[in-house]
Design an enzyme around this catalytic site. Structure first.
Site, PDB file in Angstrom:
ATOM      1  N   THR A   1      13.937  32.769 -24.589  1.00  0.00           N
ATOM      2  CA  THR A   1      12.685  33.274 -23.994  1.00  0.00           C
ATOM      3  C   THR A   1      11.566  32.265 -24.201  1.00  0.00           C
ATOM      4  O   THR A   1      11.529  31.577 -25.234  1.00  0.00           O
ATOM      5  CB  THR A   1      12.309  34.607 -24.678  1.00  0.00           C
TER       6      THR A   1
ATOM      7  N   SER B   1       8.188  29.632 -22.297  1.00  0.00           N
ATOM      8  CA  SER B   1       7.848  28.775 -21.162  1.00  0.00           C
ATOM      9  C   SER B   1       8.850  27.628 -20.988  1.00  0.00           C
ATOM     10  O   SER B   1       9.131  27.213 -19.856  1.00  0.00           O
ATOM     11  CB  SER B   1       6.425  28.234 -21.326  1.00  0.00           C
TER      12      SER B   1
ATOM     13  N   GLY C   1      14.089  27.903 -26.815  1.00  0.00           N
ATOM     14  CA  GLY C   1      12.989  27.079 -27.309  1.00  0.00           C
ATOM     15  C   GLY C   1      12.677  27.384 -28.759  1.00  0.00           C
ATOM     16  O   GLY C   1      13.414  28.110 -29.438  1.00  0.00           O
TER      17      GLY C   1
ATOM     18  N   GLU D   1      16.720  37.038 -29.977  1.00  0.00           N
ATOM     19  CA  GLU D   1      17.040  35.605 -30.051  1.00  0.00           C
ATOM     20  C   GLU D   1      17.959  35.325 -31.241  1.00  0.00           C
ATOM     21  O   GLU D   1      18.926  34.564 -31.142  1.00  0.00           O
ATOM     22  CB  GLU D   1      15.748  34.793 -30.171  1.00  0.00           C
TER      23      GLU D   1
HETATM   24  C1  5RP Z   1       9.965  33.378 -28.025  1.00  0.00           C
HETATM   25  C2  5RP Z   1      10.233  32.093 -28.731  1.00  0.00           C
HETATM   26  C3  5RP Z   1      10.011  30.833 -27.963  1.00  0.00           C
HETATM   27  O1  5RP Z   1      11.198  30.111 -27.958  1.00  0.00           O
HETATM   28  C4  5RP Z   1       8.927  30.033 -28.612  1.00  0.00           C
HETATM   29  O2  5RP Z   1       7.767  30.847 -28.747  1.00  0.00           O
HETATM   30  C5  5RP Z   1       8.601  28.782 -27.830  1.00  0.00           C
HETATM   31  O3  5RP Z   1       7.962  29.133 -26.644  1.00  0.00           O
HETATM   32  P1  5RP Z   1       7.542  28.063 -25.552  1.00  0.00           P
HETATM   33  O4  5RP Z   1       8.797  27.505 -24.972  1.00  0.00           O
HETATM   34  O5  5RP Z   1       6.732  28.884 -24.579  1.00  0.00           O
HETATM   35  O6  5RP Z   1       6.696  27.013 -26.229  1.00  0.00           O
HETATM   36  O7  5RP Z   1      10.638  32.039 -29.856  1.00  0.00           O
HETATM   37  O8  5RP Z   1      10.083  34.475 -28.883  1.00  0.00           O
END
Ligand code: 5RP
Length: 220
Positions: free
Chosen positions: A26, A28, A80, A101
């Site tokens: 999850t 961006s 991510g 996750e």
């Molecule tokens: C979501 C997460 C995402 O992997 C983390 O916040 C990174 O987010 P982004 O790719 O938007 O920088 O752990 O729960």
């Protein structure tokens, strides 16, 4: 468009086996990965999503979203991170999807983390550690987390896909990520702490603004 995130996301495509079932995280950077997957023409047998938001994006590009209870162990999970140290121990949960996750990471043979270069740190903890908590335990869990050496802050207005709340833990000095993960997870009412040290990433693909990528394996 964030070139660094897109570069890391595209580089992860080479890990995907045609016809496989993929675990998808999850955030961006993962959204860039889903876009890249759609463009790639790679055919999947399906995917397991770590959030409702990701499930909707996968469905929109024609990928079947499957229940982890029906898939068994996955070969690959792509997600991510908010921070990674050189051992590829992570802070995750900025998007509040940390519990699902962590489940998918645990159920996958290989966890490939995709991130822009701002996420690499020597020591975890500048990014507040997200903790998912059952609502009735909010105050109690916050008091217990305080004893572990942080300043917990209630993330206003956020309810996770599991119906819980998030405490963002500021100021932890994380010299022992595995120990802290175990201690925080042992507090009643805490569902998951957003430290991924007991099950770190197996590979980190870092993207840069000029489109370059670097691949890192965990430092021994
Ligand atoms: C979501 C997460 C995402 O992997 C983390 O916040 C990174 O987010 P982004 O790719 O938007 O920088 O752990 O729960």
């Amino acid at each position: 468009m964030n070139t660094a995130k897109v570069a890391a996301a595209k580089a992860a495509l080479s890990h995907i086996e045609e016809g496989s079932i993929l675990g998808v995280g999850t955030g961006s950077t993962v959204n860039c990965f889903i876009d890249a997957l759609a463009e790639s023409g790679i055919r999947l047998s399906g995917a397991v999503a770590s959030s409702v938001a990701t499930a909707e994006r996968l469905t929109a590009i024609g990928v079947d979203v499957l229940d982890l209870n029906t898939t068994g162990t996955l070969d690959l999970y792509v997600d991510g991170a908010d921070e990674s140290n050189p051992m590829l121990e992570l802070i995750k949960g900025g998007g509040a999807a940390l519990t699902r996750e962590k489940i998918i990471a645990g159920a996958s043979k290989r966890f490939v983390c995709i991130a822009d270069d701002s996420k690499q740190v020597d020591v975890l903890g500048a990014f507040p550690v997200p903790v998912e908590v059952i609502p009735m335990a909010r105050s109690f869990a916050a008091r217990e987390l305080l004893k572990l050496g942080c300043d917990p802050e209630y993330r206003e207005g956020v309810i996770t896909d599991n119906g819980n709340i998030i405490l963002d833990c500021h100021g932890f000095h994380i010299s022992d990520p595995k120990g802290l993960e175990q201690s925080a997870n042992a507090i009643p009412g805490i569902v998951t702490v957003g430290l991924f040290a007991l099950r770190p990433a197996d590979e980190l693909i870092v993207g840069y603004a000029d489109g370059r990528t670097e691949t890192h394996l965990p430092r021994a």
